[in-house]
Design a protein around this motif. Structure first.
Motif, mmCIF file in Angstrom:
data_model
loop_
_atom_site.group_PDB
_atom_site.id
_atom_site.type_symbol
_atom_site.label_atom_id
_atom_site.label_comp_id
_atom_site.label_asym_id
_atom_site.label_seq_id
_atom_site.Cartn_x
_atom_site.Cartn_y
_atom_site.Cartn_z
ATOM 1 N N LEU A 20 23.313 47.531 38.953
ATOM 2 C CA LEU A 20 23.494 46.566 40.143
ATOM 3 C C LEU A 20 25.186 46.333 40.893
ATOM 4 C CD1 LEU A 20 22.184 43.835 41.260
ATOM 5 C CD2 LEU A 20 23.591 42.500 39.153
ATOM 6 N N VAL A 21 25.775 47.009 39.682
ATOM 7 C CA VAL A 21 27.713 46.822 40.932
ATOM 8 C C VAL A 21 27.469 48.536 41.431
ATOM 9 C CG1 VAL A 21 28.663 45.668 39.051
ATOM 10 C CG2 VAL A 21 28.564 47.895 38.602
ATOM 11 N N ASP A 22 26.266 49.480 41.719
ATOM 12 C CA ASP A 22 27.131 49.955 42.172
ATOM 13 C C ASP A 22 27.310 50.502 43.170
ATOM 14 O OD1 ASP A 22 27.252 52.138 40.354
ATOM 15 O OD2 ASP A 22 25.084 52.462 39.614
ATOM 16 N N SER A 23 26.193 48.724 43.910
ATOM 17 C CA SER A 23 25.580 48.540 45.804
ATOM 18 C C SER A 23 26.702 48.002 46.477
ATOM 19 C CB SER A 23 24.154 47.936 45.252
ATOM 20 O OG SER A 23 24.244 46.759 45.056
ATOM 21 N N LEU A 24 27.936 47.569 45.071
ATOM 22 C CA LEU A 24 28.905 46.323 45.588
ATOM 23 C C LEU A 24 29.721 47.688 46.105
ATOM 24 C CD1 LEU A 24 28.896 44.150 42.669
ATOM 25 C CD2 LEU A 24 27.085 43.484 45.020
ATOM 26 N N ASN A 25 30.927 46.595 47.046
ATOM 27 C CA ASN A 25 31.958 47.619 47.394
ATOM 28 C C ASN A 25 32.996 46.957 46.469
ATOM 29 O OD1 ASN A 25 33.167 45.507 48.523
ATOM 30 N ND2 ASN A 25 31.808 44.750 50.219
ATOM 31 N N LYS A 26 34.567 47.900 46.518
ATOM 32 C CA LYS A 26 35.219 47.440 45.811
ATOM 33 C C LYS A 26 35.412 45.905 45.868
ATOM 34 C CE LYS A 26 36.819 52.224 45.509
ATOM 35 N NZ LYS A 26 38.306 53.055 45.368
ATOM 36 N N VAL A 27 35.391 45.697 46.507
ATOM 37 C CA VAL A 27 35.899 43.896 47.044
ATOM 38 C C VAL A 27 35.247 43.226 46.243
ATOM 39 C CG1 VAL A 27 36.783 42.011 48.733
ATOM 40 C CG2 VAL A 27 37.700 44.632 48.525
ATOM 41 N N GLU A 28 33.707 43.720 46.504
ATOM 42 C CA GLU A 28 33.066 42.454 45.713
ATOM 43 C C GLU A 28 32.851 42.584 44.319
ATOM 44 O OE1 GLU A 28 29.668 42.473 49.069
ATOM 45 O OE2 GLU A 28 29.711 44.531 47.983
ATOM 46 N N LEU A 29 33.067 43.339 44.124
ATOM 47 C CA LEU A 29 32.939 44.157 42.233
ATOM 48 C C LEU A 29 34.204 43.459 41.480
ATOM 49 C CD1 LEU A 29 31.979 45.372 39.440
ATOM 50 C CD2 LEU A 29 33.211 47.360 40.808
ATOM 51 N N GLU A 30 35.130 43.287 42.760
ATOM 52 C CA GLU A 30 37.025 42.041 41.146
ATOM 53 C C GLU A 30 36.325 41.217 42.029
ATOM 54 O OE1 GLU A 30 41.535 42.569 42.154
ATOM 55 O OE2 GLU A 30 40.592 44.071 44.302
ATOM 56 N N ASN A 31 36.180 40.891 42.941
ATOM 57 C CA ASN A 31 36.341 39.422 43.489
ATOM 58 C C ASN A 31 34.909 38.526 42.467
ATOM 59 O OD1 ASN A 31 37.806 39.209 45.059
ATOM 60 N ND2 ASN A 31 36.593 39.375 46.833
ATOM 61 N N TYR A 32 33.957 39.131 41.992
ATOM 62 C CA TYR A 32 32.701 38.827 41.276
ATOM 63 C C TYR A 32 33.051 38.778 39.558
ATOM 64 C CZ TYR A 32 29.021 38.802 44.941
ATOM 65 O OH TYR A 32 28.151 39.294 45.879
ATOM 66 N N LEU A 33 33.692 39.993 38.952
ATOM 67 C CA LEU A 33 34.081 39.850 37.817
ATOM 68 C C LEU A 33 35.278 38.987 37.758
ATOM 69 C CD1 LEU A 33 33.883 44.329 37.566
ATOM 70 C CD2 LEU A 33 32.513 41.907 36.046
ATOM 71 N N LEU A 34 36.643 39.130 38.450
ATOM 72 C CA LEU A 34 37.364 37.875 37.933
ATOM 73 C C LEU A 34 36.815 36.267 37.626
ATOM 74 C CD1 LEU A 34 40.294 39.065 40.543
ATOM 75 C CD2 LEU A 34 40.309 38.761 37.861
ATOM 76 N N ASP A 35 35.570 36.543 39.488
ATOM 77 C CA ASP A 35 35.284 34.502 39.240
ATOM 78 C C ASP A 35 35.061 34.661 37.754
ATOM 79 O OD1 ASP A 35 36.258 34.540 42.518
ATOM 80 O OD2 ASP A 35 34.487 34.928 43.128
ATOM 81 N N LEU A 36 34.010 35.608 37.295
ATOM 82 C CA LEU A 36 32.733 35.525 36.349
ATOM 83 C C LEU A 36 34.308 35.098 34.573
ATOM 84 C CD1 LEU A 36 29.847 38.188 36.738
ATOM 85 C CD2 LEU A 36 29.155 35.274 36.339
ATOM 86 N N CYS A 37 35.038 35.852 35.071
ATOM 87 C CA CYS A 37 36.405 35.609 33.933
ATOM 88 C C CYS A 37 36.729 35.020 34.407
ATOM 89 C CB CYS A 37 37.066 36.701 34.111
ATOM 90 S SG CYS A 37 36.784 38.351 33.318
ATOM 91 N N TYR A 38 37.045 33.684 34.930
ATOM 92 C CA TYR A 38 37.983 33.017 35.687
ATOM 93 C C TYR A 38 37.115 31.048 35.404
ATOM 94 C CZ TYR A 38 42.604 34.362 37.767
ATOM 95 O OH TYR A 38 43.600 35.054 37.894
#
Length: 141
Positions: A20-38
């Motif tokens: 799933l993350v292979d379809s994301l760009n770097k900014v999207e991946l960073e934002n999604y993972l940070l959001d989920l962690c926060y």
């Protein structure tokens, strides 16, 4: 997308999550993972990123591991030290990335001061040589 990623990671389905993350760009991946962690402060997201590193070690994935540990998970014992390790690995893998070097300076500002004043000054001079307009680096000279 974020909800699907969350479900895959929480259920330890890292293979599908990586697809799933292979379809994301770097900014999207960073934002999604940070959001989920926060939102959850769950260390499982770091485990997922670490699993990604085992598959393919890149400076960007080390950066993601570092940012997760140094921001939403910083309250965990040893998180800053582990984040510093990943930040240094990111720079080591991509020595030309000025933004990674600027991020490394952050570790001089935290209470643990993992990057000494002298190391920060040396790094800042290196950054200035590459980018004389770096406002981040100018703060350390």
């Amino acid at each position: 997308m974020k909800t699907r990623l969350e479900k895959l990671i929480i259920s330890l389905n890292f293979t599908e999550a990586k697809a799933l993350v292979d379809s994301l760009n770097k900014v999207e991946l960073e934002n999604y993972l940070l959001d989920l962690c926060y939102e959850s402060e769950n260390i499982i997201y770091y485990s997922f990123v670490f699993d990604m590193l085992k598959s393919k070690e890149t400076s960007f994935i080390h950066y993601i591991a570092s940012i997760i540990l140094s921001q939403p998970l910083c309250h965990i014992e040893g998180a800053y030290q582990a984040a510093f390790y990943h930040a240094k690995k990111a720079v080591e893998l991509d020595e030309d990335d000025i933004e990674l070097k600027e991020y490394l300076l952050f570790f001089n500002d935290i209470p643990d001061k993992l990057l000494s004043n002298q190391e920060a000054k040396t790094l800042a001079k290196e950054i200035i040589n590459l980018n004389p307009k770096s406002e981040v680096a100018k703060q350390y000279i």
